[in-house]
Scaffold this motif. Structure first.
Motif, PDB file in Angstrom:
ATOM      1  N   THR A 112       2.895   1.858 -12.595  1.00  0.00           N
ATOM      2  CA  THR A 112       2.246   0.704 -11.961  1.00  0.00           C
ATOM      3  C   THR A 112       2.533   0.711 -10.465  1.00  0.00           C
ATOM      4  N   VAL A 113       1.488   0.490  -9.686  1.00  0.00           N
ATOM      5  CA  VAL A 113       1.610   0.423  -8.219  1.00  0.00           C
ATOM      6  C   VAL A 113       1.125  -0.938  -7.749  1.00  0.00           C
ATOM      7  N   ARG A 114       1.918  -1.559  -6.885  1.00  0.00           N
ATOM      8  CA  ARG A 114       1.536  -2.840  -6.279  1.00  0.00           C
ATOM      9  C   ARG A 114       1.019  -2.562  -4.880  1.00  0.00           C
ATOM     10  N   VAL A 115      -0.067  -3.226  -4.491  1.00  0.00           N
ATOM     11  CA  VAL A 115      -0.715  -2.894  -3.209  1.00  0.00           C
ATOM     12  C   VAL A 115      -1.217  -4.178  -2.547  1.00  0.00           C
ATOM     13  N   PHE A 146      -4.706  -3.626  11.867  1.00  0.00           N
ATOM     14  CA  PHE A 146      -4.517  -4.114  10.507  1.00  0.00           C
ATOM     15  C   PHE A 146      -3.136  -4.751  10.357  1.00  0.00           C
ATOM     16  N   LEU A 147      -3.068  -5.825   9.575  1.00  0.00           N
ATOM     17  CA  LEU A 147      -1.790  -6.397   9.163  1.00  0.00           C
ATOM     18  C   LEU A 147      -1.843  -6.570   7.645  1.00  0.00           C
ATOM     19  N   ALA A 148      -0.879  -5.979   6.946  1.00  0.00           N
ATOM     20  CA  ALA A 148      -0.829  -6.132   5.480  1.00  0.00           C
ATOM     21  C   ALA A 148      -0.194  -7.480   5.160  1.00  0.00           C
ATOM     22  N   VAL A 149      -0.819  -8.226   4.246  1.00  0.00           N
ATOM     23  CA  VAL A 149      -0.319  -9.565   3.887  1.00  0.00           C
ATOM     24  C   VAL A 149      -0.073  -9.642   2.381  1.00  0.00           C
ATOM     25  N   GLY A 150       0.759 -10.627   2.005  1.00  0.00           N
ATOM     26  CA  GLY A 150       1.285 -10.675   0.635  1.00  0.00           C
ATOM     27  C   GLY A 150       0.375 -11.241  -0.435  1.00  0.00           C
ATOM     28  N   LEU A 151      -0.847 -10.775  -0.505  1.00  0.00           N
ATOM     29  CA  LEU A 151      -1.687 -10.982  -1.700  1.00  0.00           C
ATOM     30  C   LEU A 151      -1.823  -9.598  -2.310  1.00  0.00           C
ATOM     31  N   TYR A 152      -1.611  -9.487  -3.624  1.00  0.00           N
ATOM     32  CA  TYR A 152      -1.485  -8.145  -4.203  1.00  0.00           C
ATOM     33  C   TYR A 152      -2.390  -7.911  -5.404  1.00  0.00           C
ATOM     34  N   ASP A 153      -2.858  -6.664  -5.507  1.00  0.00           N
ATOM     35  CA  ASP A 153      -3.386  -6.149  -6.769  1.00  0.00           C
ATOM     36  C   ASP A 153      -2.319  -5.220  -7.343  1.00  0.00           C
ATOM     37  N   GLU A 154      -2.349  -5.043  -8.681  1.00  0.00           N
ATOM     38  CA  GLU A 154      -1.499  -4.032  -9.314  1.00  0.00           C
ATOM     39  C   GLU A 154      -2.383  -3.104 -10.120  1.00  0.00           C
ATOM     40  N   VAL A 155      -2.166  -1.808  -9.950  1.00  0.00           N
ATOM     41  CA  VAL A 155      -2.938  -0.825 -10.710  1.00  0.00           C
ATOM     42  C   VAL A 155      -1.973  -0.046 -11.598  1.00  0.00           C
ATOM     43  N   SER A 197     -11.158 -21.822  -2.674  1.00  0.00           N
ATOM     44  CA  SER A 197      -9.730 -22.013  -2.920  1.00  0.00           C
ATOM     45  C   SER A 197      -8.972 -21.505  -1.707  1.00  0.00           C
ATOM     46  N   VAL A 198      -7.688 -21.802  -1.648  1.00  0.00           N
ATOM     47  CA  VAL A 198      -6.885 -21.362  -0.505  1.00  0.00           C
ATOM     48  C   VAL A 198      -5.641 -20.644  -1.011  1.00  0.00           C
ATOM     49  N   ARG A 199      -5.116 -19.750  -0.187  1.00  0.00           N
ATOM     50  CA  ARG A 199      -3.893 -19.020  -0.510  1.00  0.00           C
ATOM     51  C   ARG A 199      -3.001 -19.028   0.724  1.00  0.00           C
ATOM     52  N   VAL A 200      -1.714 -19.228   0.514  1.00  0.00           N
ATOM     53  CA  VAL A 200      -0.738 -19.193   1.602  1.00  0.00           C
ATOM     54  C   VAL A 200       0.096 -17.930   1.453  1.00  0.00           C
ATOM     55  N   THR A 201       0.228 -17.180   2.539  1.00  0.00           N
ATOM     56  CA  THR A 201       1.032 -15.966   2.451  1.00  0.00           C
ATOM     57  C   THR A 201       1.517 -15.562   3.853  1.00  0.00           C
ATOM     58  N   ALA A 202       2.142 -14.383   3.931  1.00  0.00           N
ATOM     59  CA  ALA A 202       2.708 -13.936   5.212  1.00  0.00           C
ATOM     60  C   ALA A 202       2.624 -12.420   5.296  1.00  0.00           C
ATOM     61  N   GLY A 203       2.792 -11.911   6.504  1.00  0.00           N
ATOM     62  CA  GLY A 203       2.794 -10.464   6.707  1.00  0.00           C
ATOM     63  C   GLY A 203       3.517 -10.146   8.005  1.00  0.00           C
ATOM     64  N   PRO A 204       3.939  -8.925   8.249  1.00  0.00           N
ATOM     65  CA  PRO A 204       3.565  -7.740   7.461  1.00  0.00           C
ATOM     66  C   PRO A 204       4.378  -7.575   6.176  1.00  0.00           C
ATOM     67  N   VAL A 205       3.783  -6.832   5.230  1.00  0.00           N
ATOM     68  CA  VAL A 205       4.460  -6.419   3.991  1.00  0.00           C
ATOM     69  C   VAL A 205       4.204  -4.920   3.810  1.00  0.00           C
ATOM     70  N   PRO A 206       5.011  -4.235   2.980  1.00  0.00           N
ATOM     71  CA  PRO A 206       4.821  -2.795   2.790  1.00  0.00           C
ATOM     72  C   PRO A 206       3.499  -2.457   2.095  1.00  0.00           C
ATOM     73  N   GLY A 207       3.073  -1.229   2.225  1.00  0.00           N
ATOM     74  CA  GLY A 207       1.845  -0.744   1.590  1.00  0.00           C
ATOM     75  C   GLY A 207       2.057  -0.458   0.115  1.00  0.00           C
ATOM     76  N   ALA A 208       1.176   0.377  -0.456  1.00  0.00           N
ATOM     77  CA  ALA A 208       1.205   0.684  -1.894  1.00  0.00           C
ATOM     78  C   ALA A 208       2.598   1.183  -2.313  1.00  0.00           C
ATOM     79  N   THR A 209       3.152   0.578  -3.361  1.00  0.00           N
ATOM     80  CA  THR A 209       4.510   0.869  -3.797  1.00  0.00           C
ATOM     81  C   THR A 209       4.573   0.949  -5.322  1.00  0.00           C
ATOM     82  N   ILE A 210       5.237   1.959  -5.836  1.00  0.00           N
ATOM     83  CA  ILE A 210       5.444   2.047  -7.285  1.00  0.00           C
ATOM     84  C   ILE A 210       6.456   0.983  -7.705  1.00  0.00           C
ATOM     85  N   VAL A 211       6.099   0.219  -8.757  1.00  0.00           N
ATOM     86  CA  VAL A 211       7.035  -0.846  -9.189  1.00  0.00           C
ATOM     87  C   VAL A 211       7.658  -0.497 -10.550  1.00  0.00           C
TER      88      VAL A 211
END
Ligand code: C5P
Length: 298
Positions: free
Chosen positions: A4-7, A32-41, A284-298
């Protein structure tokens, strides 16, 4: 066995767009700034062949065929290593679909990293990034994360130092906007004008390096915003509502229709989110922050 990878999603704090090139793409200066909304594959061996499934609130809007960038990533990696892409890719989707936050690109990068680990190809990082660039202009950044300047069509990355955390509210809109359609509208709106070479703003890069939200707010710019607003005029109401609610600055995220609101602090972001949510100008709204790391194996 499965991987599983989180991105993360991204927001463009600067999107400077040049004139259309002969190949139809546009040269960009894309911060680009990566922000903390994530998909997992999650990649799992699938003896029956390549299969894509998706879960999440907007799963019904995600194509499950070979047009999905996750499927294309698996096929590209398999082709390069002379194997069959016999993998089941499950996407747990939280990034808005067709929202201007690189959700599709994120899934491409995540699938590539997951299949690479599953198949133990031994591909080098530069090789993986080369495949990312073939898949799409924003895919290399989804792999790398953090903050970066993308030049060329956005795929040539220079990583950037960021001196702090930036707090954001994202307002999701009903339905998506097609990135090619927004670029075509940009071409239409700028027809007959002199479109200047896209360059990164030194003031913006300094604001990022210092972690200074007020300075960043003063320099945020998205050249695709007029095109996105032209296709979706109601986004102007969302931008105005967020600014009135106390955001330091508001802009369309990438090609939209998600709108992004930079806030002074996490507490300020919560307050803006609450007001925006009650404004009736977004889904809808989402609150988050960045930067965060890129694609990472979890
Ligand atoms: O690279 P990607 O496949 O994500 O791009 C999607 C579409 O967005 C392209 O087909 C093109 O219409 C437009 N685009 C562009 N210039 C860029 C990046 C994307 O015109 N630099």
């Amino acid at each position: 066995m499965s991987v599983t990878v989180r991105v993360p999603a991204k927001v463009n704090v600067q999107l400077a767009v040049g004139a259309a090139r002969p190949d139809g793409f546009h040269d960009l200066a894309n911060v680009f700034l990566a922000v903390g909304l994530y998909d997992e594959v999650t990649a799992t061996p699938s003896p029956g062949g390549l299969r894509v499934t998706c879960s999440g609130p907007d799963a019904d809007q995600v194509p499950l065929d070979r047009t999905n960038l996750a499927a294309r990533a698996a096929e590209a990696l398999a082709a390069r290593y002379g194997r069959t892409p016999d993998v089941h890719l499950h996407i747990a989707k939280d990034i808005p679909v067709a929202g201007g936050m690189a959700g599709g690109s994120a899934d491409g990068a995540a699938a590539l990293l997951a299949c690479d680990a599953l198949w133990q190809t031994g591909a080098s990082r530069p090789e993986l990034l080369e495949i990312c660039a073939e898949l799409g202009s924003d895919v290399p950044f989804s792999m790398v994360g953090g903050a970066a300047l993308g030049t060329g069509r956005g795929e040539m990355l220079t990583e950037l130092e960021v001196g702090g955390t930036f707090h954001w509210v994202f307002a999701l809109a009903d339905g998506g906007l097609s990135t090619p359609a927004v670029f075509r509208e940009f071409d239409r709106l700028t027809e007959g004008t002199d479109v200047s070479e896209p360059v990164a703003s030194p003031e913006l890069l300094t604001a990022l390096a210092k972690g200074d939200a007020h300075a960043l707010a003063a320099t945020l710019v998205n050249d695709l915003q007029p095109a996105a607003l032209s296709l979706r005029p109601s986004l102007a109401d969302t931008l105005a509502a967020g600014t009135a609610a106390g955001a330091l600055a508001a802009l369309v995220s990438g090609s939209g229709p998600t709108t992004a609101f930079l806030c002074e602090s996490a507490a300020a972001a919560e307050k803006v989110a609450k007001t925006l949510s009650a404004s009736g100008t977004c889904r809808s709204v989402r609150v988050t922050a960045g930067p965060v790391p890129g694609a990472t194996i979890v």
